[in-house]
Write a protein that holds these residues in place. Structure first.
Motif, PDB file in Angstrom:
ATOM      1  N   PRO A   1      40.562  33.841  24.591  1.00 30.33           N
ATOM      2  CA  PRO A   1      41.272  33.260  25.944  1.00 30.33           C
ATOM      3  C   PRO A   1      40.514  32.713  26.551  1.00 30.33           C
ATOM      4  CG  PRO A   1      40.218  35.593  26.347  1.00 30.33           C
ATOM      5  CD  PRO A   1      40.523  35.582  25.502  1.00 30.33           C
ATOM      6  N   THR A   2      39.239  32.871  25.575  1.00 31.69           N
ATOM      7  CA  THR A   2      37.686  31.651  26.988  1.00 31.69           C
ATOM      8  C   THR A   2      37.454  30.098  26.476  1.00 31.69           C
ATOM      9  OG1 THR A   2      36.856  31.243  24.605  1.00 31.69           O
ATOM     10  CG2 THR A   2      36.851  34.011  25.352  1.00 31.69           C
ATOM     11  N   GLY A   3      38.679  29.994  26.169  1.00 37.33           N
ATOM     12  CA  GLY A   3      39.101  28.383  25.343  1.00 37.33           C
ATOM     13  C   GLY A   3      37.571  27.697  24.986  1.00 37.33           C
ATOM     14  N   ILE A   4      36.831  28.032  24.779  1.00 37.05           N
ATOM     15  CA  ILE A   4      35.363  27.495  23.633  1.00 37.05           C
ATOM     16  C   ILE A   4      36.314  27.064  22.344  1.00 37.05           C
ATOM     17  CG2 ILE A   4      33.986  28.043  22.228  1.00 37.05           C
ATOM     18  CD1 ILE A   4      33.318  30.764  24.818  1.00 37.05           C
ATOM     19  N   GLN A   5      36.157  25.560  21.654  1.00 39.34           N
ATOM     20  CA  GLN A   5      36.441  24.820  20.820  1.00 39.34           C
ATOM     21  C   GLN A   5      35.034  25.631  19.804  1.00 39.34           C
ATOM     22  OE1 GLN A   5      36.561  20.974  20.953  1.00 39.34           O
ATOM     23  NE2 GLN A   5      37.780  20.881  19.010  1.00 39.34           N
ATOM     24  N   TYR A   6      35.520  25.511  19.475  1.00 39.29           N
ATOM     25  CA  TYR A   6      34.562  25.750  17.643  1.00 39.29           C
ATOM     26  C   TYR A   6      34.336  24.823  17.196  1.00 39.29           C
ATOM     27  CZ  TYR A   6      35.772  30.787  18.360  1.00 39.29           C
ATOM     28  OH  TYR A   6      36.035  32.142  19.659  1.00 39.29           O
TER      29      TYR A   6
ATOM     30  N   PHE B   1      42.509  26.340  30.941  1.00 38.47           N
ATOM     31  CA  PHE B   1      42.488  27.585  30.933  1.00 38.47           C
ATOM     32  C   PHE B   1      40.927  28.467  30.373  1.00 38.47           C
ATOM     33  CE2 PHE B   1      43.910  28.006  26.905  1.00 38.47           C
ATOM     34  CZ  PHE B   1      42.833  29.172  25.917  1.00 38.47           C
ATOM     35  N   TYR B   2      40.215  29.206  31.855  1.00 39.04           N
ATOM     36  CA  TYR B   2      38.629  29.631  31.168  1.00 39.04           C
ATOM     37  C   TYR B   2      38.766  30.653  31.421  1.00 39.04           C
ATOM     38  CZ  TYR B   2      39.341  28.636  36.208  1.00 39.04           C
ATOM     39  OH  TYR B   2      40.208  28.616  36.838  1.00 39.04           O
ATOM     40  N   LEU B   3      37.539  32.421  31.651  1.00 37.77           N
ATOM     41  CA  LEU B   3      37.453  32.487  31.584  1.00 37.77           C
ATOM     42  C   LEU B   3      36.442  32.774  33.249  1.00 37.77           C
ATOM     43  CD1 LEU B   3      36.984  35.377  28.444  1.00 37.77           C
ATOM     44  CD2 LEU B   3      39.122  35.213  30.113  1.00 37.77           C
ATOM     45  N   LEU B   4      36.080  33.931  34.231  1.00 40.79           N
ATOM     46  CA  LEU B   4      35.504  33.852  35.698  1.00 40.79           C
ATOM     47  C   LEU B   4      35.369  35.356  35.613  1.00 40.79           C
ATOM     48  CD1 LEU B   4      36.029  31.200  38.013  1.00 40.79           C
ATOM     49  CD2 LEU B   4      36.125  33.938  38.492  1.00 40.79           C
ATOM     50  N   ARG B   5      33.917  35.917  36.257  1.00 42.19           N
ATOM     51  CA  ARG B   5      33.836  36.357  36.029  1.00 42.19           C
ATOM     52  C   ARG B   5      32.271  36.646  37.439  1.00 42.19           C
ATOM     53  NH1 ARG B   5      30.119  39.726  31.427  1.00 42.19           N
ATOM     54  NH2 ARG B   5      29.057  38.750  31.166  1.00 42.19           N
ATOM     55  N   ASP B   6      32.386  37.929  38.913  1.00 45.47           N
ATOM     56  CA  ASP B   6      31.916  37.626  39.077  1.00 45.47           C
ATOM     57  C   ASP B   6      30.081  38.813  38.822  1.00 45.47           C
ATOM     58  OD1 ASP B   6      30.121  37.923  41.343  1.00 45.47           O
ATOM     59  OD2 ASP B   6      31.041  38.673  43.307  1.00 45.47           O
ATOM     60  N   PRO B   7      28.841  37.469  39.002  1.00 43.91           N
ATOM     61  CA  PRO B   7      27.641  38.839  38.193  1.00 43.91           C
ATOM     62  C   PRO B   7      27.625  39.253  38.956  1.00 43.91           C
ATOM     63  CG  PRO B   7      27.456  36.078  38.862  1.00 43.91           C
ATOM     64  CD  PRO B   7      29.181  36.227  38.855  1.00 43.91           C
TER      65      PRO B   7
ATOM     66  N   LEU C   1      38.081  37.583  34.429  1.00 40.56           N
ATOM     67  CA  LEU C   1      39.904  37.124  34.645  1.00 40.56           C
ATOM     68  C   LEU C   1      39.764  36.115  33.703  1.00 40.56           C
ATOM     69  CD1 LEU C   1      39.133  38.692  38.429  1.00 40.56           C
ATOM     70  CD2 LEU C   1      40.150  40.013  36.322  1.00 40.56           C
ATOM     71  N   ARG C   2      41.229  35.736  33.595  1.00 41.38           N
ATOM     72  CA  ARG C   2      41.522  34.593  32.685  1.00 41.38           C
ATOM     73  C   ARG C   2      42.403  33.563  34.007  1.00 41.38           C
ATOM     74  NH1 ARG C   2      45.471  34.214  28.321  1.00 41.38           N
ATOM     75  NH2 ARG C   2      46.586  33.429  30.126  1.00 41.38           N
ATOM     76  N   PHE C   3      42.659  32.550  34.084  1.00 47.65           N
ATOM     77  CA  PHE C   3      42.764  32.164  34.924  1.00 47.65           C
ATOM     78  C   PHE C   3      43.210  30.266  34.085  1.00 47.65           C
ATOM     79  CE2 PHE C   3      40.199  33.923  37.237  1.00 47.65           C
ATOM     80  CZ  PHE C   3      40.527  34.491  38.699  1.00 47.65           C
ATOM     81  N   ALA C   4      44.790  29.953  34.301  1.00 41.83           N
ATOM     82  CA  ALA C   4      45.028  28.562  34.744  1.00 41.83           C
ATOM     83  C   ALA C   4      44.428  27.937  35.083  1.00 41.83           C
ATOM     84  CB  ALA C   4      46.512  28.778  34.063  1.00 41.83           C
ATOM     85  N   ILE C   5      44.185  26.634  34.527  1.00 37.03           N
ATOM     86  CA  ILE C   5      43.880  25.608  35.647  1.00 37.03           C
ATOM     87  C   ILE C   5      45.701  24.838  35.530  1.00 37.03           C
ATOM     88  CG2 ILE C   5      43.714  23.078  36.060  1.00 37.03           C
ATOM     89  CD1 ILE C   5      41.211  23.862  33.710  1.00 37.03           C
ATOM     90  N   LYS C   6      45.492  24.520  37.934  1.00 40.33           N
ATOM     91  CA  LYS C   6      47.604  25.002  38.260  1.00 40.33           C
ATOM     92  C   LYS C   6      47.102  23.411  38.509  1.00 40.33           C
ATOM     93  CE  LYS C   6      49.919  27.910  38.571  1.00 40.33           C
ATOM     94  NZ  LYS C   6      51.025  28.523  37.590  1.00 40.33           N
ATOM     95  N   SER C   7      47.565  22.987  39.502  1.00 35.04           N
ATOM     96  CA  SER C   7      48.169  22.228  40.671  1.00 35.04           C
ATOM     97  C   SER C   7      46.754  21.984  41.292  1.00 35.04           C
ATOM     98  CB  SER C   7      49.450  21.815  41.681  1.00 35.04           C
ATOM     99  OG  SER C   7      48.555  22.665  42.328  1.00 35.04           O
ATOM    100  N   LYS C   8      46.010  20.412  41.485  1.00 34.89           N
ATOM    101  CA  LYS C   8      45.280  20.639  42.782  1.00 34.89           C
ATOM    102  C   LYS C   8      45.349  21.219  43.637  1.00 34.89           C
ATOM    103  CE  LYS C   8      44.286  15.529  41.774  1.00 34.89           C
ATOM    104  NZ  LYS C   8      43.296  15.766  40.722  1.00 34.89           N
ATOM    105  N   GLU C   9      46.883  20.885  44.395  1.00 38.97           N
ATOM    106  CA  GLU C   9      46.768  22.114  45.701  1.00 38.97           C
ATOM    107  C   GLU C   9      46.538  23.993  45.524  1.00 38.97           C
ATOM    108  OE1 GLU C   9      48.343  18.258  46.028  1.00 38.97           O
ATOM    109  OE2 GLU C   9      48.996  19.512  44.020  1.00 38.97           O
ATOM    110  N   GLU C  10      47.295  23.999  44.301  1.00 35.87           N
ATOM    111  CA  GLU C  10      47.055  25.433  43.956  1.00 35.87           C
ATOM    112  C   GLU C  10      45.675  25.986  43.306  1.00 35.87           C
ATOM    113  OE1 GLU C  10      51.257  26.400  42.149  1.00 35.87           O
ATOM    114  OE2 GLU C  10      49.874  24.937  41.224  1.00 35.87           O
TER     115      GLU C  10
END
Length: 358
Positions: free
Chosen positions: A156-161, A295-301, A334-343
């Protein structure tokens, strides 16, 4: 609490939380192309109806020929599957009873499929927040392993090795007689991607899985393919149910692979929106993984765990992907997908409200 094992189908998530599914919500948990399917699919959809009385080609020759042409490999190195999930299942059957390393955090289906086939699972845990893949740390585990699952770019990280890192792993695994299952489900979202498919001619231990449901937004049709040496393809194909890919999926796949402009448009859009989102997250003190895909992982530190943020978002109609079933994450991101600009803008609006309250 029994958490859903996948994103999408938010009704199951809300049920497990004891909450009512709101009438309006935005599902950020499914990481498919926010642009939707290629327009050509809609144009040709009525034509597909004429084909539902015809048995699908069990060898998927037309679709396979398009992949062969695109990837410049022979047709005996390709196996078409009913989405990445079926291909993962076939590989797990191929590895039945073997010792398997899973590079974590990653897609839970590898472990699930391997355990169903009585494999012995060992985790190689990458450390947050950067999730660096180190050959030196991985090497000691390889002599006792029969196979290694690696997702690149990672879910889920979205990281490319890096190419050099992945190649070094394949080479070392070959020395140790260990298969490498390289899941490239999100490779086509990358702007500059070095394909590993040509390396199947060099490494007999390499198995590559690709999904077509993510880029072309057709998860309801289920379609993907696998690349490996001809002898591996033969062994895997004997494990596959006859006619596992339906006619509509095969026809859709042929059309999708003609849409190079669609892929380029998607990549540009994802990059622009990712930069806009990440600028906002950095400005408002949210921690994110250095994703290069959709997509990416996000958290509130400032939180010990992310459950309160997760719950807040659900009440606001924002549905992220929980990470409770990703070993090593245990809900701390938390993992989030990139959605439409409005979303995406709505997500930023809700997170700003959270930040003002916390």
């Amino acid at each position: 609490m029994k958490w859903p094992s996948h994103g999408s189908n938010p009704q199951h998530l809300f049920k497990s939380m004891g909450l009512a599914l709101p009438e309006k919500y935005i599902d950020f948990s499914a990481n498919i192309n926010p642009i939707g399917p290629p327009p050509l699919l809609k144009e040709k959809w009525n034509d597909f109806y004429q084909e539902i009385t015809v048995y699908p080609d069990p060898f998927a020759e037309k679709l396979k020929s398009r992949i062969v042409e695109s990837e410049q490999i022979s047709d005996d190195t390709i196996l078409i599957g009913n989405g990445g999930a079926e291909l993962i299942t076939l590989v797990a059957r191929f590895l039945q009873g073997k010792k398997v390393i899973v590079v974590e955090p990653t897609f839970s289906e590898y472990e699930k499929a391997c355990r169903a086939n009585h494999c012995e699972i060992q985790y190689h845990q990458l450390k947050e927040p950067n999730f660096v893949l180190s050959m030196d740390e991985l090497r000691p585990s390889l002599p006792s392993a029969d196979a290694l699952f690696l997702c690149n770019p990672n879910n889920p990280t979205g990281i490319q090795y890096s190419v050099s890192r992945v190649l070094s792993i394949i080479e070392e695994c070959e020395k140790q007689k260990c298969f490498v299952i390289l899941d490239e489900a999100f490779y086509d979202f990358l702007i500059d991607y070095h394909s590993f498919i040509p390396y199947i001619n060099r490494f007999s231990n390499l198995i590559i899985i690709r999904s077509m449901t993510k880029m072309f937004a057709i998860p309801g049709l289920r379609l993907g393919y696998l690349a490996a040496t001809p002898d591996i393809i033969v062994k895997l194909s004997t494990l596959q149910p006859h006619w596992s890919i339906n006619t509509i999926a095969l026809l859709a796949g042929e059309l999708c692979l003609q849409n190079k402009d669609f892929i380029n448009k998607t990549r540009s859009y994802i990059r622009e929106e990712r930069e806009r989102l990440f600028t906002f997250f950095n400005k408002n003190n949210f921690e994110i993984t250095p994703s290069q895909v959709n997509f990416y992982l996000l958290r509130d530190p400032f939180l010990k765990d992310q459950f309160s943020l997760f719950e807040f978002l659900l009440h606001q109609g924002i549905i992220p992907r929980h990470t409770f079933n990703f070993p090593g994450l245990e809900g701390n991101w938390l993992r989030f997908a990139i959605k439409s600009k409005e979303e995406n803008s709505k997500l930023m609006e809700v997170l700003l409200e959270w930040r003002q309250l916390h």
